[in-house]
Design an enzyme around this catalytic site. Structure first.
Site, PDB file in Angstrom:
ATOM      1  N   ARG A  53       0.867  -1.177   0.000  1.00 43.15           N
ATOM      2  CA  ARG A  53       0.000   0.000   0.000  1.00 43.15           C
ATOM      3  C   ARG A  53       0.906   1.230   0.000  1.00 43.15           C
ATOM      4  NH1 ARG A  53       1.606   1.695   4.059  1.00 43.15           N
ATOM      5  NH2 ARG A  53       0.491   3.639   3.700  1.00 43.15           N
ATOM      6  N   GLY A  54       0.252   2.416  -0.137  1.00 40.98           N
ATOM      7  CA  GLY A  54       1.046   3.633  -0.290  1.00 40.98           C
ATOM      8  C   GLY A  54       1.246   3.864  -1.780  1.00 40.98           C
ATOM      9  N   ASP A 241      -1.960  10.798  -2.433  1.00 40.47           N
ATOM     10  CA  ASP A 241      -2.285   9.764  -3.424  1.00 40.47           C
ATOM     11  C   ASP A 241      -2.520  10.356  -4.801  1.00 40.47           C
ATOM     12  OD1 ASP A 241      -3.069   8.543  -0.676  1.00 40.47           O
ATOM     13  OD2 ASP A 241      -2.793   6.886  -2.084  1.00 40.47           O
ATOM     14  N   ASN A 251      -5.497  12.512  -0.005  1.00 39.57           N
ATOM     15  CA  ASN A 251      -4.663  11.658   0.836  1.00 39.57           C
ATOM     16  C   ASN A 251      -5.600  10.905   1.783  1.00 39.57           C
ATOM     17  OD1 ASN A 251      -2.012  10.726   1.668  1.00 39.57           O
ATOM     18  ND2 ASN A 251      -2.361  11.828   3.571  1.00 39.57           N
TER      19      ASN A 251
HETATM   20  O1  MRU Z   1      -4.783   3.273   1.577  1.00 40.87           O
HETATM   21  P1  MRU Z   1      -3.308   3.459   1.663  1.00 40.87           P
HETATM   22  O2  MRU Z   1      -2.717   2.939   2.930  1.00 40.87           O
HETATM   23  O3  MRU Z   1      -2.596   2.949   0.424  1.00 40.87           O
HETATM   24  O4  MRU Z   1      -3.131   5.048   1.683  1.00 40.87           O
HETATM   25  C1  MRU Z   1      -1.840   5.576   1.787  1.00 40.87           C
HETATM   26  C2  MRU Z   1      -1.821   7.044   1.892  1.00 40.87           C
HETATM   27  O5  MRU Z   1      -2.843   7.700   1.934  1.00 40.87           O
HETATM   28  C3  MRU Z   1      -0.485   7.694   1.847  1.00 40.87           C
HETATM   29  O6  MRU Z   1      -0.463   8.849   2.621  1.00 40.87           O
HETATM   30  C4  MRU Z   1      -0.153   8.064   0.393  1.00 40.87           C
HETATM   31  O7  MRU Z   1      -0.333   6.961  -0.441  1.00 40.87           O
HETATM   32  C5  MRU Z   1       1.233   8.556   0.250  1.00 40.87           C
HETATM   33  S1  MRU Z   1       2.410   7.244   0.450  1.00 40.87           S
HETATM   34  C6  MRU Z   1       3.968   7.879   0.203  1.00 40.87           C
END
Ligand code: MRU
Length: 362
Positions: A53-54, A241, A251
């Site tokens: 994720r991220g 994101d 985000n």
């Molecule tokens: O749902 P996730 O855990 O993938 O969401 C992640 C985030 O919102 C992060 O802040 C974003 O992807 C930036 S990661 C460098």
């Protein structure tokens, strides 16, 4: 980033075995469990189920997923179908779409027999660039904080939300890159880590900060306003994101509330992200698709039971009507600066185009 004292990336590629190893983040912070991904379907599952994720790491995993798929068959049809499957896994993080578009642009012109080897090389290039960009984001972010770092060695208190650290990228992270840069430069830094319900990515942030030896404190999401009000926070920094062309930022859900509380208290609110997170084709935040995830992420809580066994506990009835939007949009005016690999800029169309003039089209 050090894990058990050893510099480690979050993804290991094995082109000779046509596979990658990822960390199953759904097992953290309790167990560091590496998983082998050797099929297109496993790569798509890893992204959809949030084993990875991220935004940046999702993009890199998808690029390698395409390379794995092409090893089975590299026809035009398979390239398009594999990219479409990976693209369908998560809608908000534009890095996923950016990485797949870059892979397709590099591979489609090649004869099928040349595509597989080229795909592994292109995916590796995306992964290496992610690391280099995050190192640069760390330095630019640290430079922004110079004014906040006082000479008498007082601790710099930073607040973050979700996990935009090492685990969300190949290495260093985006929002946490300046934190690691400060810590590694000997600047005393402490991080307020918000839990980030319902998936609790804050626990991942706390885990990786702990691995690297960065002082931090976990707080419930709802505690953020009080801490900001009481002057316990010098700066808030989050990842993204998707950043729209006007500087609006999508985000993890809850980011907007932190930005509002930071603005009310005059605390600078920063967003750190690489070029691959900026969607110049999306005019403003209203055009960003917001992922709705399964309500069971909200109805159930996960953890270890009293015997230390991973378990799920029901906190809301199975029939409870819940909404589970995974992201929110913070309007540009609440963002003090966007920190990218090219430097920091105002959260605005002019600011972003100042850093990326090649994206200006008539
Ligand atoms: O749902 P996730 O855990 O993938 O969401 C992640 C985030 O919102 C992060 O802040 C974003 O992807 C930036 S990661 C460098």
């Amino acid at each position: 980033m050090n894990i058990d004292g050893i510099p480690t990336r979050t993804l290991r590629a094995h082109p000779e075995q046509r596979a990658i190893d990822i960390i199953d983040q759904s097992c953290l912070p309790h167990v560091l469990h590496w998983v082998r991904v050797a099929t297109l379907e496993a790569a798509a599952h890893a992204i959809r189920a949030m084993q990875v994720r991220g935004a940046p790491l999702i993009g890199v995993t998808a690029a390698y997923g395409l390379a794995i798929a092409l090893d089975f068959e590299a026809s035009d049809r398979c390239l398009a179908e594999a990219a479409a499957l990976l693209r369908s896994t998560r809608p908000t993080a534009v890095n996923l779409h950016w990485a797949l578009a870059r892979m397709e642009a590099a591979l489609a012109p090649l004869p099928p027999e040349a595509r597989c080897a080229a795909a592994w090389l292109e995916a590796a290039a995306i992964a290496d660039e992610d690391v280099a960009q995050n190192v640069a984001i760390g330095q630019h972010g640290l430079a922004l904080w110079r004014d906040l770092i006082v000479a008498d060695g007082r601790t710099l208190n930073v607040m973050t939300h979700c996990n935009a650290g090492w685990l969300a990228t190949v290495d260093r992270g985006t929002a946490l890159a300046p934190v690691y840069a400060a810590h590694d430069a000997g600047v005393p830094v402490h991080v307020w880590v918000s839990e980030t319900r319902p998936r609790n990515q804050g626990l991942l942030t706390a885990w990786e900060l702990d691995q690297h030896g960065v002082p931090h404190t976990l707080v419930a999401d709802n505690a953020a306003g009080l801490l900001l009000r009481r002057g316990k926070v010098d700066a808030v920094i989050v990842g993204a994101d998707r950043i729209a062309a006007n500087g609006d930022v999508a985000n993890k859900v809850g980011t907007y509330l932190k930005a509002l509380a930071a603005a009310d208290n005059g605390i600078p609110f920063y967003v750190a992200a690489p070029r691959s997170t900026i969607d110049f084709a999306c005019a403003d935040g209203a055009g960003i698709p917001i992922e709705e995830r399964d309500g069971d992420e909200f109805r159930l809580v996960h953890g270890l039971d009293s015997r230390g066994v991973p378990s799920a506990l029901r906190q809301a009835p199975a029939a409870a009507d819940v909404a589970n939007p995974a992201f929110d949009v913070t309007p540009a005016w609440l963002v003090r600066a966007i920190v990218t690999e090219r430097g920091a800029c105002p959260a605005s169309r002019d600011g972003l185009l100042g850093l990326y003039p090649e994206e200006a089209h008539d």
